[in-house]
Write an enzyme that holds these catalytic residues in place. Structure first.
Site, mmCIF file in Angstrom:
data_model
loop_
_atom_site.group_PDB
_atom_site.id
_atom_site.type_symbol
_atom_site.label_atom_id
_atom_site.label_comp_id
_atom_site.label_asym_id
_atom_site.label_seq_id
_atom_site.Cartn_x
_atom_site.Cartn_y
_atom_site.Cartn_z
ATOM 1 C CB CYS A 136 -1.048 0.149 1.508
ATOM 2 S SG CYS A 136 -2.063 1.489 1.014
ATOM 3 C CB CYS A 139 -0.420 2.781 3.810
ATOM 4 S SG CYS A 139 -2.662 1.414 3.148
ATOM 5 C CG ASP A 140 3.315 1.618 4.464
ATOM 6 O OD1 ASP A 140 2.221 1.692 5.503
ATOM 7 O OD2 ASP A 140 3.118 0.110 4.247
#
Length: 313
Positions: A136, A139-140
């Site tokens: 992701c 997300c990261d």
């Protein structure tokens, strides 16, 4: 344990398919209950710009899903933050058990559990998950400002992740096992024009390498699919973007599936192999996998559930 919660229509999943089903089922006066699942909002909550959903020229994925949830609630859908861990479809009313301990019974069920990211299955990939290996980017990606990053894949997901990561990374290497991408032409054009992205054609990810203490990625070893030659690439982050698999754990042993686990529906319908059970969105769609087609199937599922219940009465 509290008494079972009964509903005419239980919607399992909260992506575009689930929330749209909620809107239509509520408007049909079916008083639906929607159980959000492990990832409220579905995959769109892990994407950034959405440019292809009608009426929104440019909207963030999480914002779009918030609007869909608000719409479903406004129409009268009861949205519950729970996870269905067991689903009994052998008799009606159908019985679902929530992780909270709540038992839900329903005269009809709409499955909208979506899909989840696929992994390569490498031991080194598993070892560094959460410590430099991710599926992701949204997300990261922030954690890799100014660093070199590797993305693995060749479809829309991989190209979108690579483009997004250029906001943070000093360089993005895209590893693809073929010599051309399978993504939409507009995305490929953007990728090829981006000076931060370097494609590595005809290669597969052989191994993720890194430090032990503290645990962290330092690079990858990529293997040429024709010659077997190994190329070592420095990287602090590795993003696996090879597609998604249907989240069918609840029904893989009870409903007919095909194409690697996607739930089979009747032609031009969301009806599954069990009467009263309908499937919509990425759980059943192995071809299009778009937010707008998922929403359309959610609409179909609710209308078909309404018709099914009317016939039962």
């Amino acid at each position: 344990m509290s008494d079972p919660r009964h509903t005419k229509v239980l919607i399992i999943g909260s992506g575009p398919a689930g929330y749209t089903a909620g809107v239509y089922a509520a408007r049909a006066m079916l008083d639906p209950i929607l159980v959000q699942g492990i990832e409220p909002g579905g995959q769109l909550t892990t994407t950034t710009e959405v440019e292809n959903y009608p009426s929104f020229i440019d909207i963030q994925g999480p914002e779009l899903m918030m609007k869909m949830e608000e719409h479903a609630r406004a129409m009268g859908t009861e949205v519950i933050g729970d996870i269905i861990v067991d689903l009994n479809l052998s008799e009606r009313p159908f019985i679902a058990k929530g992780d909270s301990g709540t038992i839900y019974t329903a005269d009809a069920v709409i499955l909208a559990t979506g899909a989840r990211a696929k992994w390569l299955g490498l031991p080194s990939e598993e070892k560094f998950k959460g410590f430099g290996v991710s599926a992701c980017a949204t997300c990261d990606g922030f954690f890799y400002r100014g660093e070199e990053i590797v993305v693995v894949g060749g479809g829309n997901t991989a190209v979108e992740e690579a483009l997004f990561l250029t906001k943070f990374a000093s360089k993005v290497t895209l590893i693809h096992r073929r010599d051309e991408l399978r993504a939409e032409k507009i995305l490929i054009d953007r990728l090829m024009k981006n000076e931060k992205i370097e494609p590595l054609w005809d290669h597969t990810l052989e191994e993720v390498v890194g430090d032990e203490s503290p645990l962290g990625v330092t690079g990858v070893r990529a293997k040429h699919v024709k010659t077997g030659e190994i190329t070592e690439i420095p990287a602090k982050g590795v993003f696996i973007a090879i597609g998604h698999a249907p989240a069918n754990e609840l029904v893989k042993d009870t409903l007919e599936t095909h194409m690697g686990g996607y739930v089979v529906t009747k032609p031009d319908s969301t009806a599954t192999s069990i009467p009263g059970v309908f499937a919509a969105g990425d759980l059943t769609d192995h071809k299009y996998r778009q937010a707008v087609t998922s929403a359309g199937m959610g609409c179909m599922a609710a209308l078909e559930a309404e018709q099914f219940l009317a016939e039962q009465e």
